[in-house]
Design an enzyme around this catalytic site. Structure first.
Site, mmCIF file in Angstrom:
data_model
loop_
_atom_site.group_PDB
_atom_site.id
_atom_site.type_symbol
_atom_site.label_atom_id
_atom_site.label_comp_id
_atom_site.label_asym_id
_atom_site.label_seq_id
_atom_site.Cartn_x
_atom_site.Cartn_y
_atom_site.Cartn_z
ATOM 1 C CG HIS A 1 12.534 -5.138 10.390
ATOM 2 N ND1 HIS A 1 13.139 -5.030 9.168
ATOM 3 C CD2 HIS A 1 13.542 -5.229 11.299
ATOM 4 C CE1 HIS A 1 14.450 -5.055 9.317
ATOM 5 N NE2 HIS A 1 14.717 -5.177 10.599
ATOM 6 C CG ASP B 1 16.801 -4.180 13.034
ATOM 7 O OD1 ASP B 1 17.298 -5.039 12.277
ATOM 8 O OD2 ASP B 1 16.255 -3.141 12.615
ATOM 9 C CE1 TYR C 1 14.360 13.488 27.736
ATOM 10 C CE2 TYR C 1 15.438 15.600 27.417
ATOM 11 C CZ TYR C 1 15.042 14.584 28.243
ATOM 12 O OH TYR C 1 15.325 14.634 29.581
#
Length: 154
Positions: free
Chosen positions: A24, A69, A120
């Site tokens: 999770h 989520d 990034y």
């Protein structure tokens, strides 16, 4: 290619292993063909190859297995356009497809837009980065794994 009932054949054994190991809140980057996958993965994330596949077909397959989520406002994020591309009106139509697929998976479909260099840096902290053959500019996508309630476990 995996040939199992109920498992989309575009998911490689390596990618299935990564999806199974993620917990999770872990993030998965689906990187377009221009993304510096090997450089980013030197910092820690696992590098998975899915060359030749476009992100929408891969995302659709992943979302059959991976819950998003629900405890965050944006379980999915894209690399935002740089200022010069915004000014010239560059449209990223693949984002609409991502939103559709996220909605089909039960999310609200809103994408968090992350500045290029921040994207990034976030990718360096991901669980894994999947190198794809996606050619759409700004096609990169990060998804955050959610939980499966006990009643939905097999």
């Amino acid at each position: 290619m995996v040939v199992l009932r109920g498992i989309p054949s575009v998911l490689t054994p390596e990618l299935l292993y990564v999806l199974a190991k993620m917990g999770h809140g872990d993030e998965l980057v689906l990187a377009d063909a221009n993304f510096p996958v090997s450089s980013v993965c030197k910092s820690g994330p696992m590098e998975i190859r899915a060359d030749g596949l476009h992100i929408p077909e891969l995302l659709e397959a992943i979302l059959k297995l991976l819950p998003l989520d629900t405890y965050v406002s944006h379980p999915a994020a894209v690399m935002d356009r740089v200022e010069s591309d915004r000014q010239r009106g560059l449209q990223v139509t693949v984002w609409l497809r991502y939103s559709e697929l996220l909605k089909q998976a039960g999310s609200h479909g809103d994408l968090d837009k992350v500045e290029r260099f921040a994207f990034y840096e976030r990718a360096k902290k991901a669980f894994a980065v999947v190198a794809t053959g996606e050619t759409a500019l700004y096609g990169n996508l990060i998804i955050k794994k959610g939980v499966i309630p006990p009643g939905e476990l097999c």
